[in-house]
Design a protein around this motif. Sequence first.
Motif, PDB file in Angstrom:
ATOM      1  N   PHE A 105      49.749 -19.116  -5.434  1.00  0.00           N
ATOM      2  CA  PHE A 105      49.137 -19.547  -6.696  1.00  0.00           C
ATOM      3  C   PHE A 105      49.145 -18.413  -7.719  1.00  0.00           C
ATOM      4  O   PHE A 105      49.369 -18.644  -8.913  1.00  0.00           O
ATOM      5  N   ILE A 106      48.900 -17.179  -7.260  1.00  0.00           N
ATOM      6  CA  ILE A 106      48.939 -16.033  -8.169  1.00  0.00           C
ATOM      7  C   ILE A 106      50.357 -15.856  -8.719  1.00  0.00           C
ATOM      8  O   ILE A 106      50.545 -15.570  -9.909  1.00  0.00           O
ATOM      9  N   TRP A 107      51.367 -16.008  -7.846  1.00  0.00           N
ATOM     10  CA  TRP A 107      52.760 -15.947  -8.313  1.00  0.00           C
ATOM     11  C   TRP A 107      53.004 -16.996  -9.391  1.00  0.00           C
ATOM     12  O   TRP A 107      53.604 -16.711 -10.438  1.00  0.00           O
ATOM     13  N   LEU A 108      52.530 -18.213  -9.141  1.00  0.00           N
ATOM     14  CA  LEU A 108      52.720 -19.303 -10.099  1.00  0.00           C
ATOM     15  C   LEU A 108      52.017 -18.997 -11.412  1.00  0.00           C
ATOM     16  O   LEU A 108      52.550 -19.263 -12.497  1.00  0.00           O
ATOM     17  N   ALA A 109      50.811 -18.409 -11.330  1.00  0.00           N
ATOM     18  CA  ALA A 109      50.052 -18.085 -12.535  1.00  0.00           C
ATOM     19  C   ALA A 109      50.795 -17.069 -13.397  1.00  0.00           C
ATOM     20  O   ALA A 109      50.820 -17.186 -14.632  1.00  0.00           O
ATOM     21  N   TYR A 110      51.420 -16.084 -12.765  1.00  0.00           N
ATOM     22  CA  TYR A 110      52.147 -15.065 -13.530  1.00  0.00           C
ATOM     23  C   TYR A 110      53.461 -15.600 -14.084  1.00  0.00           C
ATOM     24  O   TYR A 110      53.835 -15.306 -15.228  1.00  0.00           O
ATOM     25  N   THR A 111      54.181 -16.369 -13.299  1.00  0.00           N
ATOM     26  CA  THR A 111      55.471 -16.872 -13.778  1.00  0.00           C
ATOM     27  C   THR A 111      55.319 -17.920 -14.874  1.00  0.00           C
ATOM     28  O   THR A 111      56.248 -18.138 -15.647  1.00  0.00           O
ATOM     29  N   SER A 112      54.161 -18.559 -14.916  1.00  0.00           N
ATOM     30  CA  SER A 112      53.926 -19.573 -15.960  1.00  0.00           C
ATOM     31  C   SER A 112      53.044 -19.033 -17.082  1.00  0.00           C
ATOM     32  O   SER A 112      52.597 -19.788 -17.935  1.00  0.00           O
ATOM     33  N   ALA A 113      52.797 -17.714 -17.088  1.00  0.00           N
ATOM     34  CA  ALA A 113      51.885 -17.113 -18.064  1.00  0.00           C
ATOM     35  C   ALA A 113      52.343 -17.333 -19.503  1.00  0.00           C
ATOM     36  O   ALA A 113      51.531 -17.433 -20.419  1.00  0.00           O
ATOM     37  N   ARG A 114      53.662 -17.409 -19.711  1.00  0.00           N
ATOM     38  CA  ARG A 114      54.177 -17.609 -21.072  1.00  0.00           C
ATOM     39  C   ARG A 114      53.738 -18.954 -21.645  1.00  0.00           C
ATOM     40  O   ARG A 114      53.742 -19.150 -22.856  1.00  0.00           O
ATOM     41  N   TYR A 115      53.386 -19.889 -20.758  1.00  0.00           N
ATOM     42  CA  TYR A 115      52.947 -21.206 -21.214  1.00  0.00           C
ATOM     43  C   TYR A 115      51.422 -21.345 -21.199  1.00  0.00           C
ATOM     44  O   TYR A 115      50.889 -22.316 -21.723  1.00  0.00           O
ATOM     45  N   THR A 116      50.745 -20.413 -20.564  1.00  0.00           N
ATOM     46  CA  THR A 116      49.278 -20.494 -20.465  1.00  0.00           C
ATOM     47  C   THR A 116      48.661 -19.247 -21.108  1.00  0.00           C
ATOM     48  O   THR A 116      48.554 -19.154 -22.313  1.00  0.00           O
ATOM     49  N   SER A 117      48.294 -18.278 -20.270  1.00  0.00           N
ATOM     50  CA  SER A 117      47.736 -17.023 -20.764  1.00  0.00           C
ATOM     51  C   SER A 117      48.008 -15.939 -19.738  1.00  0.00           C
ATOM     52  O   SER A 117      47.977 -16.179 -18.530  1.00  0.00           O
ATOM     53  N   TYR A 118      48.240 -14.740 -20.216  1.00  0.00           N
ATOM     54  CA  TYR A 118      48.574 -13.616 -19.339  1.00  0.00           C
ATOM     55  C   TYR A 118      47.435 -13.288 -18.382  1.00  0.00           C
ATOM     56  O   TYR A 118      47.662 -12.779 -17.284  1.00  0.00           O
ATOM     57  N   ILE A 119      46.209 -13.602 -18.796  1.00  0.00           N
ATOM     58  CA  ILE A 119      45.041 -13.241 -17.978  1.00  0.00           C
ATOM     59  C   ILE A 119      44.786 -14.233 -16.854  1.00  0.00           C
ATOM     60  O   ILE A 119      43.957 -14.000 -15.972  1.00  0.00           O
ATOM     61  N   VAL A 120      45.511 -15.356 -16.839  1.00  0.00           N
ATOM     62  CA  VAL A 120      45.297 -16.385 -15.816  1.00  0.00           C
ATOM     63  C   VAL A 120      45.545 -15.826 -14.413  1.00  0.00           C
ATOM     64  O   VAL A 120      44.832 -16.150 -13.462  1.00  0.00           O
ATOM     65  N   GLY A 121      46.549 -14.971 -14.280  1.00  0.00           N
ATOM     66  CA  GLY A 121      46.843 -14.380 -12.975  1.00  0.00           C
ATOM     67  C   GLY A 121      45.672 -13.588 -12.436  1.00  0.00           C
ATOM     68  O   GLY A 121      45.321 -13.685 -11.256  1.00  0.00           O
ATOM     69  N   ALA A 122      45.040 -12.790 -13.301  1.00  0.00           N
ATOM     70  CA  ALA A 122      43.893 -11.979 -12.890  1.00  0.00           C
ATOM     71  C   ALA A 122      42.709 -12.859 -12.513  1.00  0.00           C
ATOM     72  O   ALA A 122      42.021 -12.613 -11.514  1.00  0.00           O
ATOM     73  N   LEU A 123      42.457 -13.884 -13.309  1.00  0.00           N
ATOM     74  CA  LEU A 123      41.353 -14.794 -13.006  1.00  0.00           C
ATOM     75  C   LEU A 123      41.616 -15.562 -11.710  1.00  0.00           C
ATOM     76  O   LEU A 123      40.689 -15.822 -10.940  1.00  0.00           O
ATOM     77  N   SER A 124      42.883 -15.918 -11.469  1.00  0.00           N
ATOM     78  CA  SER A 124      43.236 -16.602 -10.228  1.00  0.00           C
ATOM     79  C   SER A 124      42.937 -15.717  -9.025  1.00  0.00           C
ATOM     80  O   SER A 124      42.409 -16.178  -8.012  1.00  0.00           O
ATOM     81  N   PHE A 125      43.281 -14.444  -9.158  1.00  0.00           N
ATOM     82  CA  PHE A 125      43.020 -13.505  -8.070  1.00  0.00           C
ATOM     83  C   PHE A 125      41.525 -13.395  -7.795  1.00  0.00           C
ATOM     84  O   PHE A 125      41.094 -13.347  -6.641  1.00  0.00           O
ATOM     85  N   THR A 126      40.727 -13.340  -8.855  1.00  0.00           N
ATOM     86  CA  THR A 126      39.271 -13.259  -8.686  1.00  0.00           C
ATOM     87  C   THR A 126      38.744 -14.471  -7.926  1.00  0.00           C
ATOM     88  O   THR A 126      37.960 -14.340  -6.981  1.00  0.00           O
ATOM     89  N   PHE A 127      39.191 -15.654  -8.326  1.00  0.00           N
ATOM     90  CA  PHE A 127      38.743 -16.887  -7.672  1.00  0.00           C
ATOM     91  C   PHE A 127      39.160 -16.890  -6.199  1.00  0.00           C
ATOM     92  O   PHE A 127      38.354 -17.188  -5.306  1.00  0.00           O
TER      93      PHE A 127
END
Length: 342
Positions: free
Chosen positions: A175-197
């Motif tokens: 999921f963290i990989w997906l969050a980073y690879t799709s960051a251009r469509y969402t937000s760059y910080i999504v990966g960090a928040l995903s890791f926290t969760f």
Amino acid sequence: MTDSNQLLFFLSALGAFNGFILSLYFAVNAKKKIFADYFLSLLLLVLSIRIIKSVFFYFNPGLSNVFIQIGLSACVLIGPFLFLYLKSSTGEKQNWAKHVIPYLIAITVLGVFYPYVEHQAFWSCWIVNAIYLQWFIYIILSLKYIRPIVQKIKEKESLKKIDIWFLSIYLGVAFIWLAYTSARYTSYIVGALSFTFILYLIVLLLIFRSRNESTFFEEKEKYKNKEIDAEMLDLIGQKLSIIIEKELYLNPDFSLEEAAKELKVTKHILSQYVNEILGKSFSNLIKEYRIEKAKRLLETEKNFTIESLGYDSGFSSKSTFFTAFKKITGLTPAEYQKSYSI
């Protein structure tokens, strides 16, 4: 920084900090010194380095380019450490160096001769994409060790706590990989928040397992001090034939609960008998019954497709039938049928 941004920074940075703490825990303070602990520790470490870089870069775009390079370089080891962790937990022999040393050398050489500070476009266009591709490839390779758990879910078999643990780690990294690879469509910080969760999910699992007094890699002895008396052993042995006589296993959804009800014994006693006396899981026992049925059909029925004979034997899908048949007999259904037509 606005109040909402402060909260965002706190949540994402806290996850990275706690990641470092958990990494240290698994490396030093785990109850059992099992080699897999170290791969889990290193996995959390490189994830935390990658996340902390994301957090500070998001809130401080002027972050040192050297620090950015370190954060991106850490990604090259996330996939390998996930793979090595899951593989080592199965007890398989492995050569960890070939999954770590080449990438360390490659990323170090790139960092020296093509530093991020001087080649930002090259890193952004080529190196980062290559790192995410390598990460994804290892996620696919790691699926081999998650597939048995997925099979249990498909067959509605109860999962052990350790199964849930491995599945959570695997899906979390994916999921963290997906969050980073799709960051251009969402937000760059999504990966960090995903890791926290995901990290807090891991902490909850850690607490849950600790309260049940079991280590991360050892299930408690399931039936300790609960022996079945001789009379009950004989009774269950006799009653098991009912499943075969009535061909109850032909129902694709036939479960341990239904079997226990039919045999008029408790689910726990039946499970214990199958596990301890027969030395297999209930789902594997039913698979064996179905394979025996399939073998008889393959020997006698020549006018039906092999796939249809699999369904007639109680299997819910073609892939499940073919996989189980090859595993138990050493032959594919077609090879088995051919051996009886010669």
